[in-house]
Design an enzyme around this catalytic site. Structure first.
Site, PDB file in Angstrom:
ATOM      1  N   CYS A 270     -40.358 -51.069 -42.469  1.00 26.68           N
ATOM      2  CA  CYS A 270     -41.408 -50.981 -42.847  1.00 26.68           C
ATOM      3  C   CYS A 270     -42.004 -51.596 -42.945  1.00 26.68           C
ATOM      4  CB  CYS A 270     -41.193 -49.997 -44.269  1.00 26.68           C
ATOM      5  SG  CYS A 270     -40.366 -48.611 -44.059  1.00 26.68           S
TER       6      CYS A 270
ATOM      7  N   ARG B 208     -43.709 -52.454 -37.298  1.00 24.79           N
ATOM      8  CA  ARG B 208     -42.974 -52.176 -38.141  1.00 24.79           C
ATOM      9  C   ARG B 208     -42.754 -50.812 -37.993  1.00 24.79           C
ATOM     10  NH1 ARG B 208     -41.256 -57.811 -40.839  1.00 24.79           N
ATOM     11  NH2 ARG B 208     -40.227 -56.611 -42.669  1.00 24.79           N
TER      12      ARG B 208
ATOM     13  N   TRP C 237     -41.199 -46.356 -41.564  1.00 25.56           N
ATOM     14  CA  TRP C 237     -40.134 -45.713 -40.588  1.00 25.56           C
ATOM     15  C   TRP C 237     -39.345 -45.655 -41.378  1.00 25.56           C
ATOM     16  CZ3 TRP C 237     -35.179 -47.819 -39.464  1.00 25.56           C
ATOM     17  CH2 TRP C 237     -34.549 -46.955 -38.798  1.00 25.56           C
TER      18      TRP C 237
ATOM     19  N   ASN D  32     -39.886 -51.851 -49.164  1.00 31.54           N
ATOM     20  CA  ASN D  32     -39.304 -52.190 -47.896  1.00 31.54           C
ATOM     21  C   ASN D  32     -37.826 -52.239 -48.206  1.00 31.54           C
ATOM     22  OD1 ASN D  32     -38.960 -52.774 -44.739  1.00 31.54           O
ATOM     23  ND2 ASN D  32     -39.620 -54.384 -45.476  1.00 31.54           N
ATOM     24  N   GLY D  33     -36.688 -51.425 -47.901  1.00 27.82           N
ATOM     25  CA  GLY D  33     -35.381 -52.207 -47.337  1.00 27.82           C
ATOM     26  C   GLY D  33     -34.578 -50.525 -47.960  1.00 27.82           C
TER      27      GLY D  33
ATOM     28  N   GLU E  90     -29.474 -54.747 -20.144  1.00 31.14           N
ATOM     29  CA  GLU E  90     -31.161 -54.863 -21.025  1.00 31.14           C
ATOM     30  C   GLU E  90     -32.382 -54.027 -19.859  1.00 31.14           C
ATOM     31  OE1 GLU E  90     -32.556 -56.015 -22.696  1.00 31.14           O
ATOM     32  OE2 GLU E  90     -34.669 -56.850 -22.761  1.00 31.14           O
TER      33      GLU E  90
ATOM     34  N   LYS F 122     -34.599 -51.159 -21.896  1.00 37.28           N
ATOM     35  CA  LYS F 122     -36.175 -50.951 -22.132  1.00 37.28           C
ATOM     36  C   LYS F 122     -36.331 -49.858 -21.801  1.00 37.28           C
ATOM     37  CE  LYS F 122     -36.421 -54.071 -23.994  1.00 37.28           C
ATOM     38  NZ  LYS F 122     -35.876 -55.469 -25.125  1.00 37.28           N
TER      39      LYS F 122
ATOM     40  N   GLU G  51     -35.988 -47.043 -24.118  1.00 35.78           N
ATOM     41  CA  GLU G  51     -36.630 -47.655 -25.456  1.00 35.78           C
ATOM     42  C   GLU G  51     -37.650 -46.982 -25.088  1.00 35.78           C
ATOM     43  OE1 GLU G  51     -36.341 -51.979 -26.007  1.00 35.78           O
ATOM     44  OE2 GLU G  51     -37.093 -51.214 -27.959  1.00 35.78           O
TER      45      GLU G  51
ATOM     46  N   HIS H 216     -14.519 -46.183 -12.496  1.00 37.66           N
ATOM     47  CA  HIS H 216     -13.990 -45.744 -12.725  1.00 37.66           C
ATOM     48  C   HIS H 216     -14.030 -45.165 -14.271  1.00 37.66           C
ATOM     49  CE1 HIS H 216     -11.144 -48.847 -12.516  1.00 37.66           C
ATOM     50  NE2 HIS H 216     -12.124 -50.167 -12.269  1.00 37.66           N
TER      51      HIS H 216
ATOM     52  N   LYS I 250     -40.528 -52.584 -34.724  1.00 45.14           N
ATOM     53  CA  LYS I 250     -39.544 -53.506 -34.229  1.00 45.14           C
ATOM     54  C   LYS I 250     -38.576 -54.749 -35.028  1.00 45.14           C
ATOM     55  CE  LYS I 250     -41.051 -57.543 -31.733  1.00 45.14           C
ATOM     56  NZ  LYS I 250     -40.253 -57.216 -30.376  1.00 45.14           N
TER      57      LYS I 250
HETATM   58  C1  AGP Z   1     -35.141 -54.329 -27.904  1.00 43.31           C
HETATM   59  O1  AGP Z   1     -36.019 -54.070 -27.268  1.00 43.31           O
HETATM   60  C2  AGP Z   1     -35.224 -53.557 -29.536  1.00 43.31           C
HETATM   61  N1  AGP Z   1     -36.826 -53.419 -29.914  1.00 43.31           N
HETATM   62  C3  AGP Z   1     -33.567 -54.124 -30.188  1.00 43.31           C
HETATM   63  O2  AGP Z   1     -33.047 -53.699 -29.666  1.00 43.31           O
HETATM   64  C4  AGP Z   1     -34.348 -55.903 -30.957  1.00 43.31           C
HETATM   65  O3  AGP Z   1     -33.694 -57.027 -29.654  1.00 43.31           O
HETATM   66  C5  AGP Z   1     -32.847 -55.805 -31.767  1.00 43.31           C
HETATM   67  O4  AGP Z   1     -32.772 -54.953 -32.706  1.00 43.31           O
HETATM   68  C6  AGP Z   1     -32.532 -56.993 -32.274  1.00 43.31           C
HETATM   69  O5  AGP Z   1     -33.672 -57.959 -33.510  1.00 43.31           O
HETATM   70  P1  AGP Z   1     -34.141 -58.503 -33.215  1.00 43.31           P
HETATM   71  O6  AGP Z   1     -34.248 -59.807 -32.038  1.00 43.31           O
HETATM   72  O7  AGP Z   1     -34.792 -59.516 -34.200  1.00 43.31           O
HETATM   73  O8  AGP Z   1     -32.612 -59.606 -34.508  1.00 43.31           O
END
Ligand code: AGP
Length: 603
Positions: free
Chosen positions: A2, A27, A74, A100-101, A475, A479, A482, A499, A598
């Site tokens: 958040c 966030r 969030w 936030n937390g 990755e 991506k 996501e 496998h 994020k």
């Molecule tokens: C990737 O696209 C992400 N949104 C997520 O995996 C991100 O890389 C991860 O949460 C780590 O974030 P950071 O690099 O800010 O620690």
């Protein structure tokens, strides 16, 4: 997770809170809310949805109060509903709070408070803070906050206002970021600087366990704290001519490579100059094994770094999922070092892993983008990415930057060990060419867009790569799923598909193969053959001039030839573009994929 904002000063608070919160939307964006106070009048609003969708209506509201707080959510505890949106308040509408937390012991505290007669309106842990503060409130808000926090377990950044102790905002932090922006006769509060950079460049970072009070003409912190400067421009947090931050950030990838290496190479000596590591130089030269930690994309960068460190620096290295590390009882000794890789520097899982390493007395280093973030402050030494602000929820340019710096670190560590000057120089010279190579890849954007359109009817994708490009396959898949969440994607090592996963492959299940001309090229060709024999369609990322793979598969994207260890820095660029264009083709918001945020500041 958040984002929280606050304002106290002489101007109407609401427009400032709205603009700040808009910048923090990355966030969390499932619901939002504000509270503002004007003498005895108050304004409270909570909505489900994204603040950007309500911005116009919000800016039409005229409310004179020059003291207020806001929150973009969030969801962690409690569903996405208006009642669960922040700010929350106590039984008597006196105490208003954003958080936030996560409060870990909230059920226990809540049950106790219910028995004591408190009435709860939401399912959240946050509301428990309000009632706990209410319980201890005797006219002085900060005293009540301090007493309440003694009963809280978990992490928090909170901003609290009381109608019965007005003219102040009380702030407290433990394990979640919280900043105060300082300007003449006014103060700003935010989870990160982007929310306040258009008003002030002077900030104070709160420390864990600190309770601070800001009032119109002063800030009373528990101890004297230095003012820090925000060192980036507001334009960095704008989309400029791009439709989305993610696209802007992908197109910045050549520049972030440039920025990562700027001033960090001594070509004639074949060494990398990483000023942030200098204070740990001596200890680093004695390190016998390295543990690289990160989450999501940052972990994939770490996995690539692991390959680099082992092959070129002969340093035994292991990558760990940060959230697993501290619970796994890892075997560490005084010659172990950890490197935490994190764009935000606030990821709770990674931060906790760093704290665990420090508790065990081992050298903790950081590779972090956000200057002054919690991980950068918690680690003994480290390197900053200098990649600029990344707003898109999907990590793109930060990943490319992390890989570039891990390559530099390979030279740094290697040259402390057996790496020759010639090898060091060869890597660095090749790295200098990468920004132009990256630009060349991006010049194929229209072609990649066409490919994304062509493949947008598929609902499942496989990504394969080997050695340095195995993490790139992971990755690429992350991506795609996501941001284009209507499709499912899986990444795997080229040799693994036979496998088990090969059972999935048929004409409806395309595979993206990362297959540059390198030491595992022939083995990747085997994997391509295995997929083709099952009628799987293939889009391959290959080295310029490769006709062989072109003749075997449906489509290819070319990347320039470079050293094997540097290929991931290039091969990931078309994958970032492909996923962005495919998600746009599906009509999705690539900057704010559903269910995500994020910066994940909860464990
Ligand atoms: C990737 O696209 C992400 N949104 C997520 O995996 C991100 O890389 C991860 O949460 C780590 O974030 P950071 O690099 O800010 O620690």
């Amino acid at each position: 997770m958040c984002g929280i904002v606050g304002y106290i000063g002489k101007k109407p608070a609401l427009p400032i809170l709205v603009s700040g919160l808009k910048r923090l939307e990355y966030r969390g964006y499932d619901s939002f809310g504000f509270f503002a106070l004007d003498k005895n009048e108050h304004f409270l609003l909570k909505k489900v949805g994204k603040i950007s969708e309500w911005e116009k209506n919000l800016l039409d509201i005229s409310f004179a109060g020059n003291l207020g707080i806001g929150h973009t959510r969030w969801a962690t505890t409690g569903a996405v509903t208006q009642a669960n949106a922040h700010p929350h308040f106590d039984c008597h509408n006196n105490i208003f709070l954003v958080h936030n937390g996560i409060m870990e012991n909230y059920e226990q505290v809540k049950n106790k408070l219910i028995k004591e007669g408190h009435n709860f309106l939401s399912e959240t842990d946050t509301e428990v803070f309000c009632h706990l503060i209410e319980k201890y409130f005797q006219g002085n808000l900060e005293e009540a906050v301090k007493q309440a926090l003694r009963e809280v377990r978990g992490n928090y950044g909170i901003a609290v206002i009381s109608k019965k102790d007005p003219n102040k905002i009380v702030l407290a932090k433990f394990g979640a970021p919280l900043l105060v922006g300082v300007s003449k006769d006014e103060y700003f509060v935010a989870s990160d600087p982007s929310a306040m950079v258009s008003y002030t460049r002077q900030i104070i970072n709160l420390d864990d366990n600190e309770v601070a009070v800001i009032s119109p003409d002063n800030h009373f912190l528990l101890k004297e704290k230095p003012l820090e400067q925000i060192d980036w421009e507001i334009q960095e947090a704008e989309k400029n001519d791009y439709s989305h931050f993610m696209l802007k950030e992908i197109f910045e990838e050549p520049d972030v490579i440039q920025e990562a290496i700027r001033g960090r190479m001594e070509l004639d000596k074949g060494i990398a100059r990483l000023g942030g590591l200098e204070q740990a130089r001596e200890r680093l030269s004695k390190i016998e094994n390295f543990i690289l930690l990160g989450c999501g994309t940052a972990r994939y960068a770490a996995m690539t770094g692991e390959c680099m460190f082992e092959e070129y620096a002969q340093l035994p290295t292991k990558t760990e999922i940060a959230s697993e590390f501290r619970y796994r009882k890892p075997v560490l000794n005084k010659n172990t070092a950890i490197l935490a890789v994190s764009q935000s520097g606030e990821t709770a899982d990674t931060l906790e892993a760093v704290k665990e390493a420090k508790r065990k007395g081992i050298l903790a280093l950081g590779l972090v983008n956000m200057v002054g973030s919690s991980i950068s402050r918690e680690t003994d030494a480290g390197v900053y990415n200098r990649a600029g602000v990344e707003i898109g929820v999907a990590a793109t340019k930060s990943f490319v930057s992390q890989l570039s710096i891990l390559a530099l670190m390979t030279v740094y560590l290697g040259r402390q060990r057996e790496m020759s000057m010639v090898t060091g120089r060869r890597i660095l010279e090749e790295m200098k060419k990468l920004p132009d190579f990256a630009r060349k890849i991006l010049s194929q954007a229209d072609y990649i867009k066409e490919l994304a359109k062509k493949y947008s009817n598929y609902r499942n994708f496989y990504f394969l790569g080997r050695k340095y490009n195995y993490p790139i396959a992971l990755e690429g898949a992350l991506k795609l799923k996501e941001i284009a969440w209507k499709v499912h994607a899986e990444g795997n090592a080229g040799g693994e598909i036979k496998h088990g996963s090969l059972a999935l492959i048929d004409e409806s299940f395309p595979t993206l193969c990362i297959c540059p001309t390198d030491s595992v090229y022939d083995k990747m060709k085997n994997a391509i053959g295995e997929v083709k024999s099952r009628k799987g369609k293939i889009l391959a990322v290959v080295t310029e001039g490769n006709e062989e793979i072109k003749n075997m598969v449906e489509d290819v994207i070319y990347i320039p030839k470079t050293l094997e260890m540097l290929t991931p820095i290039l091969s990931v660029i078309p994958l970032h573009l492909f996923s962005a264009y495919l998600a746009l083709e599906l009509g999705l918001d690539i900057d704010k994929p559903r269910n995500l945020a994020k910066s994940v500041t909860v464990e």
